[in-house]
Design a protein around this motif. Structure first.
Motif, PDB file in Angstrom:
ATOM      1  N   ARG A 174      52.955  27.399  21.224  1.00 48.65           N
ATOM      2  CA  ARG A 174      52.704  28.809  20.947  1.00 48.65           C
ATOM      3  C   ARG A 174      52.386  29.530  22.253  1.00 48.65           C
ATOM      4  O   ARG A 174      51.611  29.036  23.076  1.00 48.65           O
ATOM      5  CB  ARG A 174      51.538  28.938  19.975  1.00 48.65           C
ATOM      6  CG  ARG A 174      51.206  30.369  19.579  1.00 48.65           C
ATOM      7  CD  ARG A 174      50.257  30.395  18.393  1.00 48.65           C
ATOM      8  NE  ARG A 174      49.754  31.742  18.145  1.00 48.65           N
ATOM      9  CZ  ARG A 174      48.505  32.133  18.333  1.00 48.65           C
ATOM     10  NH1 ARG A 174      47.605  31.246  18.760  1.00 48.65           N
ATOM     11  NH2 ARG A 174      48.133  33.372  18.086  1.00 48.65           N
ATOM     12  N   VAL A 212      50.511  32.426  23.963  1.00 46.72           N
ATOM     13  CA  VAL A 212      49.334  33.225  23.636  1.00 46.72           C
ATOM     14  C   VAL A 212      49.048  34.190  24.780  1.00 46.72           C
ATOM     15  O   VAL A 212      48.750  33.760  25.904  1.00 46.72           O
ATOM     16  CB  VAL A 212      48.100  32.339  23.384  1.00 46.72           C
ATOM     17  CG1 VAL A 212      46.887  33.196  23.030  1.00 46.72           C
ATOM     18  CG2 VAL A 212      48.390  31.328  22.277  1.00 46.72           C
ATOM     19  N   GLU A 238      46.558  35.944  25.917  1.00 51.03           N
ATOM     20  CA  GLU A 238      45.129  36.160  26.082  1.00 51.03           C
ATOM     21  C   GLU A 238      44.741  35.654  27.466  1.00 51.03           C
ATOM     22  O   GLU A 238      45.280  34.632  27.925  1.00 51.03           O
ATOM     23  CB  GLU A 238      44.324  35.414  25.016  1.00 51.03           C
ATOM     24  CG  GLU A 238      44.547  35.900  23.599  1.00 51.03           C
ATOM     25  CD  GLU A 238      43.888  37.231  23.319  1.00 51.03           C
ATOM     26  OE1 GLU A 238      43.125  37.711  24.193  1.00 51.03           O
ATOM     27  OE2 GLU A 238      44.128  37.803  22.227  1.00 51.03           O
ATOM     28  N   ALA A 279      43.917  31.868  27.805  1.00 52.84           N
ATOM     29  CA  ALA A 279      45.078  31.018  27.548  1.00 52.84           C
ATOM     30  C   ALA A 279      46.076  31.079  28.705  1.00 52.84           C
ATOM     31  O   ALA A 279      46.663  30.059  29.088  1.00 52.84           O
ATOM     32  CB  ALA A 279      45.750  31.436  26.240  1.00 52.84           C
ATOM     33  N   GLU A 309      53.653  36.244  30.638  1.00 57.27           N
ATOM     34  CA  GLU A 309      52.682  35.250  31.083  1.00 57.27           C
ATOM     35  C   GLU A 309      52.456  35.322  32.594  1.00 57.27           C
ATOM     36  O   GLU A 309      51.315  35.305  33.064  1.00 57.27           O
ATOM     37  CB  GLU A 309      53.172  33.856  30.702  1.00 57.27           C
ATOM     38  CG  GLU A 309      53.353  33.654  29.202  1.00 57.27           C
ATOM     39  CD  GLU A 309      54.038  32.345  28.883  1.00 57.27           C
ATOM     40  OE1 GLU A 309      53.344  31.399  28.489  1.00 57.27           O
ATOM     41  OE2 GLU A 309      55.272  32.274  29.049  1.00 57.27           O
ATOM     42  N   ARG A 323      52.543  41.865  22.828  1.00 56.26           N
ATOM     43  CA  ARG A 323      52.574  40.695  21.936  1.00 56.26           C
ATOM     44  C   ARG A 323      53.754  40.707  20.961  1.00 56.26           C
ATOM     45  O   ARG A 323      54.407  39.683  20.775  1.00 56.26           O
ATOM     46  CB  ARG A 323      51.251  40.593  21.167  1.00 56.26           C
ATOM     47  CG  ARG A 323      50.086  40.153  22.015  1.00 56.26           C
ATOM     48  CD  ARG A 323      48.799  40.168  21.216  1.00 56.26           C
ATOM     49  NE  ARG A 323      47.631  39.919  22.058  1.00 56.26           N
ATOM     50  CZ  ARG A 323      46.405  40.272  21.738  1.00 56.26           C
ATOM     51  NH1 ARG A 323      46.175  40.884  20.591  1.00 56.26           N
ATOM     52  NH2 ARG A 323      45.394  40.019  22.552  1.00 56.26           N
ATOM     53  N   TRP A 325      56.577  37.769  20.974  1.00 50.33           N
ATOM     54  CA  TRP A 325      56.864  36.955  19.789  1.00 50.33           C
ATOM     55  C   TRP A 325      58.349  37.017  19.450  1.00 50.33           C
ATOM     56  O   TRP A 325      58.969  36.012  19.110  1.00 50.33           O
ATOM     57  CB  TRP A 325      56.011  37.452  18.619  1.00 50.33           C
ATOM     58  CG  TRP A 325      56.309  36.744  17.321  1.00 50.33           C
ATOM     59  CD1 TRP A 325      55.810  35.560  16.885  1.00 50.33           C
ATOM     60  CD2 TRP A 325      57.201  37.207  16.298  1.00 50.33           C
ATOM     61  NE1 TRP A 325      56.323  35.243  15.647  1.00 50.33           N
ATOM     62  CE2 TRP A 325      57.176  36.241  15.262  1.00 50.33           C
ATOM     63  CE3 TRP A 325      57.996  38.351  16.144  1.00 50.33           C
ATOM     64  CZ2 TRP A 325      57.939  36.377  14.094  1.00 50.33           C
ATOM     65  CZ3 TRP A 325      58.752  38.477  14.994  1.00 50.33           C
ATOM     66  CH2 TRP A 325      58.711  37.500  13.980  1.00 50.33           C
TER      67      TRP A 325
END
Length: 261
Positions: free
Chosen positions: A46, A48, A50, A53, A69, A181, A185
């Motif tokens: 996954r 993430v 955040e 993470a 990222e 996000r 996704w």
């Protein structure tokens, strides 16, 4: 944010300043050490968005990632060092003149502690500028990757053009990491996203690149390109370790191989 650990990850010593010289140093170092890669999609991991993470993946686990990222993590480092950072959305140009969806890409507008800026920093777009681009300039900017031009459009968006070819369109509005996000996704799960069709891992190598696309190891630089096909899983895993510092215990399996091009 463990700044010392992050700087160690990208091979930069403590004491780097929050000025344009420091930004250039950090930008190139990041591109050379932290690969652009989409392996999480094909490992069933996954993604993430955040801060904790992202830091864990890029710094502690010594992995890479794709734009959200890489630029997301780089922004945290820059802010911890004293830079002012705005996360901005962008739409990627396809070769056919069509545009990707909103938030298709995330880039950074960075201002040094002395007010110099903004500079367009982007360590998450595959082939892009080696050094940050002066976002105030509308004339050609030379870079080891080519000649970049920032073209302002009606309404205030800015096209990033490399050697005459538009790459992506930046909106000049600060965003939060959470705003990206849904599209993150989508890229990780949608059959329409190219990220699910093949594995890719790539980083700056000098002023060229070293990349692993599927089972093909590609080296570019000095106007030359070489390709080597890796015949076994063991060779592929060894290439991830040797060229990108990524240690995997299993092979990434392409999630939509029937769509691969």
């Amino acid at each position: 944010m463990d700044v010392t650990a992050y700087l160690d990850r990208i091979g930069v010593g403590d004491g780097v300043g929050a000025d344009v010289r420091g930004l250039r140093l950090l930008h190139r170092a990041h591109l050379q050490t932290v690969p652009f890669e989409n392996l999480s999609i094909h490992l069933g991991e996954r993604i993430v968005l955040e801060p904790e993470a992202l830091f864990d993946k890029v710094v502690r686990r010594r992995r890479g990632g794709f734009c959200y990222e890489l630029n997301g993590t780089f922004a945290l480092l820059l802010e911890a060092l004293g830079f002012q950072v705005e996360r901005v959305g962008a739409r990627v140009h396809s070769g056919s003149g069509r545009m990707g969806p909103p938030f298709d890409h995330m880039a950074l507008l960075v201002t040094a502690a002395d007010g110099d800026g903004p500079w367009l920093a982007d360590v998450g777009f595959g082939r892009n500028s080696v050094e940050p681009l002066d976002f105030r300039s509308r004339v050609n900017q030379g870079d080891p990757a080519g000649v970049f031009t920032l073209v302002e459009l009606p309404g205030g968006d800015v096209d990033v053009v490399l050697d005459g070819v538009p790459q992506y369109r930046v909106e000049q509005r600060a965003r939060e990491l959470a705003d990206f996000r849904p599209t993150c996704w989508w890229h990780a799960t949608s059959p329409e996203s190219h990220f699910g069709r093949s594995t890719v891992c790539s980083r700056l190598d000098g002023d060229g690149r070293v990349s692993l696309s599927g089972r093909t190891l590609i080296r570019t630089g000095g106007g030359e390109r070489t390709e080597t096909t890796l015949g076994t899983d063991e060779q592929v895993l060894a290439a991830y370790r040797e060229h990108f510092g990524i240690v995997l215990t299993e092979m990434p399996r392409v999630v939509r191989p029937d769509d691969a091009s």
